[in-house]
Write an enzyme that holds these catalytic residues in place. Structure first.
Site, PDB file in Angstrom:
ATOM      1  N   HIS A   1       0.861  -1.194   0.000  1.00  0.00           N
ATOM      2  CA  HIS A   1       0.000   0.000   0.000  1.00  0.00           C
ATOM      3  C   HIS A   1       0.890   1.235   0.000  1.00  0.00           C
ATOM      4  CE1 HIS A   1      -3.199   2.798   1.087  1.00  0.00           C
ATOM      5  NE2 HIS A   1      -4.033   1.845   0.711  1.00  0.00           N
TER       6      HIS A   1
ATOM      7  N   ASP B   1      -7.953  -5.358  -0.064  1.00  0.00           N
ATOM      8  CA  ASP B   1      -8.392  -6.258  -1.144  1.00  0.00           C
ATOM      9  C   ASP B   1      -7.996  -7.705  -0.928  1.00  0.00           C
ATOM     10  OD1 ASP B   1      -7.560  -3.461  -3.036  1.00  0.00           O
ATOM     11  OD2 ASP B   1      -9.587  -4.266  -2.863  1.00  0.00           O
TER      12      ASP B   1
HETATM   13  C1  SDX Z   1      -6.210   0.025  -2.948  1.00  0.00           C
HETATM   14  O1  SDX Z   1      -4.438   4.528  -2.102  1.00  0.00           O
HETATM   15  C2  SDX Z   1      -5.383   3.913  -1.466  1.00  0.00           C
HETATM   16  O2  SDX Z   1      -5.816   4.283  -0.383  1.00  0.00           O
HETATM   17  C3  SDX Z   1      -5.971   2.710  -2.205  1.00  0.00           C
HETATM   18  C4  SDX Z   1      -6.994   1.873  -1.452  1.00  0.00           C
HETATM   19  C5  SDX Z   1      -8.279   2.641  -1.208  1.00  0.00           C
HETATM   20  O3  SDX Z   1      -9.009   2.248  -0.285  1.00  0.00           O
HETATM   21  O4  SDX Z   1      -8.597   3.558  -2.008  1.00  0.00           O
HETATM   22  O5  SDX Z   1      -6.448   1.459  -0.219  1.00  0.00           O
HETATM   23  C6  SDX Z   1      -7.374   0.646  -2.270  1.00  0.00           C
HETATM   24  O6  SDX Z   1      -5.942   0.352  -4.074  1.00  0.00           O
HETATM   25  C7  SDX Z   1      -5.349  -0.937  -2.172  1.00  0.00           C
HETATM   26  C8  SDX Z   1      -4.127  -1.434  -3.000  1.00  0.00           C
HETATM   27  C9  SDX Z   1      -4.612  -2.557  -3.917  1.00  0.00           C
HETATM   28  N1  SDX Z   1      -3.542  -2.936  -4.881  1.00  0.00           N
HETATM   29  C10 SDX Z   1      -2.929  -4.124  -4.768  1.00  0.00           C
HETATM   30  O7  SDX Z   1      -3.108  -4.956  -3.860  1.00  0.00           O
HETATM   31  C11 SDX Z   1      -1.972  -4.417  -5.934  1.00  0.00           C
HETATM   32  C12 SDX Z   1      -0.645  -4.947  -5.388  1.00  0.00           C
HETATM   33  N2  SDX Z   1       0.044  -3.831  -4.698  1.00  0.00           N
HETATM   34  C13 SDX Z   1       1.057  -3.067  -5.400  1.00  0.00           C
HETATM   35  O8  SDX Z   1       0.756  -2.898  -6.768  1.00  0.00           O
HETATM   36  C14 SDX Z   1       1.514  -1.819  -4.637  1.00  0.00           C
HETATM   37  O9  SDX Z   1       1.772  -2.230  -3.364  1.00  0.00           O
HETATM   38  C15 SDX Z   1       0.636  -0.593  -4.604  1.00  0.00           C
HETATM   39  C16 SDX Z   1       0.231  -0.135  -5.964  1.00  0.00           C
HETATM   40  C17 SDX Z   1      -0.569  -0.858  -3.785  1.00  0.00           C
HETATM   41  C18 SDX Z   1       1.447   0.509  -3.923  1.00  0.00           C
HETATM   42  O10 SDX Z   1       2.469   0.804  -4.775  1.00  0.00           O
HETATM   43  P1  SDX Z   1       3.529   1.953  -4.418  1.00  0.00           P
HETATM   44  O11 SDX Z   1       3.154   2.707  -3.215  1.00  0.00           O
HETATM   45  O12 SDX Z   1       3.778   2.741  -5.655  1.00  0.00           O
HETATM   46  O13 SDX Z   1       4.765   1.144  -3.998  1.00  0.00           O
HETATM   47  P2  SDX Z   1       5.879   0.668  -4.979  1.00  0.00           P
HETATM   48  O14 SDX Z   1       5.264   0.087  -6.205  1.00  0.00           O
HETATM   49  O15 SDX Z   1       6.873   1.761  -5.134  1.00  0.00           O
HETATM   50  O16 SDX Z   1       6.509  -0.566  -4.155  1.00  0.00           O
HETATM   51  C19 SDX Z   1       7.552  -0.349  -3.232  1.00  0.00           C
HETATM   52  C20 SDX Z   1       8.404  -1.602  -3.362  1.00  0.00           C
HETATM   53  C21 SDX Z   1       8.787  -1.921  -4.796  1.00  0.00           C
HETATM   54  O17 SDX Z   1      10.014  -2.640  -4.750  1.00  0.00           O
HETATM   55  P3  SDX Z   1      11.401  -1.765  -5.067  1.00  0.00           P
HETATM   56  O18 SDX Z   1      11.217  -1.145  -6.430  1.00  0.00           O
HETATM   57  O19 SDX Z   1      11.485  -0.735  -3.954  1.00  0.00           O
HETATM   58  O20 SDX Z   1      12.497  -2.808  -5.018  1.00  0.00           O
HETATM   59  O21 SDX Z   1       7.632  -2.750  -2.914  1.00  0.00           O
HETATM   60  C22 SDX Z   1       7.450  -3.656  -4.002  1.00  0.00           C
HETATM   61  C23 SDX Z   1       7.744  -2.903  -5.273  1.00  0.00           C
HETATM   62  O22 SDX Z   1       8.231  -3.791  -6.269  1.00  0.00           O
HETATM   63  N3  SDX Z   1       6.055  -4.082  -3.932  1.00  0.00           N
HETATM   64  C24 SDX Z   1       5.636  -5.336  -4.108  1.00  0.00           C
HETATM   65  C25 SDX Z   1       4.232  -5.282  -3.926  1.00  0.00           C
HETATM   66  N4  SDX Z   1       3.853  -4.025  -3.678  1.00  0.00           N
HETATM   67  C26 SDX Z   1       4.982  -3.284  -3.690  1.00  0.00           C
HETATM   68  N5  SDX Z   1       6.294  -6.485  -4.395  1.00  0.00           N
HETATM   69  C27 SDX Z   1       5.536  -7.590  -4.504  1.00  0.00           C
HETATM   70  N6  SDX Z   1       4.178  -7.628  -4.331  1.00  0.00           N
HETATM   71  C28 SDX Z   1       3.501  -6.501  -4.038  1.00  0.00           C
HETATM   72  N7  SDX Z   1       2.185  -6.531  -3.875  1.00  0.00           N
END
Ligand code: SDX
Length: 431
Positions: free
Chosen positions: A308, A366
């Site tokens: 998140h 989710d």
């Molecule tokens: C919702 O914003 C809100 O409030 C949203 C929400 C709401 O109520 O409105 O809460 C609802 O959208 C919840 C999130 C649902 N999405 C998912 O579950 C999809 C999987 N999650 C990821 O796509 C990700 O965690 C996000 C999109 C939710 C957040 O992405 P960020 O904040 O841009 O974080 P990032 O992509 O920069 O990740 C930081 C690091 C990265 O690694 P590095 O590049 O630093 O090496 O963490 C890793 C990412 O690769 N990472 C994950 C991961 N999520 C982040 N690695 C594996 N699996 C994951 N799920």
């Protein structure tokens, strides 16, 4: 707006600029950069808005470090346990918990606006039967501005109020109609003698061939899912609604933009993607394979329902949802649901893995919601429409807050331009 009692000093090329700092009632201080471009001829740079406050708001507060979510100051776990969705809608819209009389009046106004214009039924028949319900909702909600001209003038507080009630009241009907259309069953009209969640379940699962009795366990679980998704500060879809409506676009068109944004698998589409991921994993012994893929930089796969932008601790909604999943499946007699077992073991292994622990990746809202929705009989394609239905009150509340702010301006970010500088046109024969 909060008062500024201190400032930050920015020095560029030996010249210093004083930037006011505002202190919130909760959360980080903010540095006011509104005059920076005019005074220093520079932009700030923050793709994805990881360090940017886009507005000031009094509606929802999230402490990502503590895993805390407050709606008008009330913790989400208390609201999920003690309140119900329409009461939370009132709280988000008007700022205070309603008295019994206020709640009765609000519920009556919503209940008596649940039908859609009969002409809208024909709108659905333009879609293929295999259309994703979210595609239908984007279209139908946007089309509401063609039906409800008496609530599109956003400068009129009364029209804003009417549009708010209409959106909250009609979204379950629109979502249920999208579901019925895609499964080839007739639309079911809303009933005024049912509560909000029961009405939605009946519109989704009743058929003309027999009476439909609402299961109180399901309607309570449905109502709690609505509450857990109601609002969430300045997330991507809420920011989309704010930006769309900052141009003066009508509320129906702005909410349709929010629905489109929510559909993405990184946002509201994650609940569908998460259940499909759990189904693909299938059994506990395949979990290590998927965890390895999620950690592999060269593999675009991510654990859906994990991570998140704000929460670097447990998403408090996921905690409530996990408890609800146990209760609902137990009460429904869905013993030893293999998908729930996979989800629990996946969560356990991921949380014990340094990759996820170091990056502070926890289950989000989710991760468990799809398990409950599937047990309730919904196909995965209806998971995000249910999220959109629930979040409508959050979008509307944030929209009302912004539109009623006399200082509101159209949102228009700038950029870091890295393209070609000016050059002269070259005739095709000279290229
Ligand atoms: C919702 O914003 C809100 O409030 C949203 C929400 C709401 O109520 O409105 O809460 C609802 O959208 C919840 C999130 C649902 N999405 C998912 O579950 C999809 C999987 N999650 C990821 O796509 C990700 O965690 C996000 C999109 C939710 C957040 O992405 P960020 O904040 O841009 O974080 P990032 O992509 O920069 O990740 C930081 C690091 C990265 O690694 P590095 O590049 O630093 O090496 O963490 C890793 C990412 O690769 N990472 C994950 C991961 N999520 C982040 N690695 C594996 N699996 C994951 N799920």
């Amino acid at each position: 707006m909060a008062e500024s009692t201190k400032s930050a000093t920015l020095t560029i090329d030996g010249k210093s600029y004083e930037l006011p700092i505002f202190s919130p009632t909760a959360g980080p201080d903010v540095i006011d950069i509104r005059k920076l471009y005019a005074e220093a001829d520079v932009f700030t740079y923050d793709p994805g808005f990881t360090s940017t406050a886009s507005c000031d708001s009094t509606i929802t507060f999230i402490d990502g470090g503590k895993g805390e979510l407050l709606h008008r100051g009330y913790p989400i776990d208390q609201l999920a346990e003690k309140s119900h969705y329409l009461e939370v809608c009132y709280l988000l819209l008007y700022g205070e918990l309603p008295t019994a009389a206020q709640l009765e009046d609000f519920e009556s106004r919503v209940t008596h606006h649940t039908m859609v214009h009969e002409q809208m039924h024909k709108f659905y028949s333009g879609f293929r039967r295999d259309a994703h319900p979210m595609a239908i909702m984007v279209g139908v909600v946007g089309a509401m501005s063609a039906f409800y001209h008496d609530s599109t003038d956003i400068s009129d507080p009364w029209q804003r109020e009417v549009a708010s009630i209409r959106m909250i009241a009609k979204m379950p009907t629109i979502a249920a109609m999208a579901f019925k259309y895609t499964i080839g069953q007739p639309f079911v009209y809303p009933r005024n003698d049912l509560d909000y969640a029961s009405n939605f379940l009946r519109m989704c699962f009743a058929v003309p061939a027999q009476e439909y009795e609402v299961n109180p366990i399901l309607s309570r679980a449905m109502d709690r899912i609505f509450t857990l998704h109601a609002d969430h500060e300045q997330n991507a879809s809420t920011s989309t609604v704010r930006l769309a409506s900052s141009s003066g676009a009508n509320p129906f068109a702005s909410i349709a933009a929010g629905i489109a944004c929510l559909w993405g698998p990184a946002h509201g589409g994650a609940n569908q993607a998460c259940l499909e991921m759990l189904q693909e994993i299938g059994t506990v012994d395949r979990i290590p394979e998927f965890i390895a893929r999620a950690k592999d930089k060269d593999d675009p796969f991510r654990l859906m329902g994990f991570g998140h932008r704000v929460y670097k601790n447990f998403d408090p909604r996921a905690t409530v949802m996990k408890q609800s999943a146990d209760e609902v499946l137990d009460l429904l007699g869905v013993e030893d649901n293999p998908i729930l077992q996979v989800a629990k073991e996946l969560e356990k292994q991921a949380l014990n893995d340094p990759y996820f622990a170091d990056k502070k990746l926890f289950p989000n809202v989710d991760f468990y919601s799809g398990i409950i929705l599937e047990a309730m009989g919904f196909p995965t394609s209806m998971f995000t429409p249910i999220f959109a239905l629930s979040r409508t009150v959050g979008w509307i509340s944030q929209w009302k807050e912004m539109i009623s702010d006399p200082t509101m301006k159209i949102g228009r970010p700038r950029q870091l331009y890295t393209g070609e500088t000016q050059r002269n046109y070259v005739e095709v024969e000279d290229r």
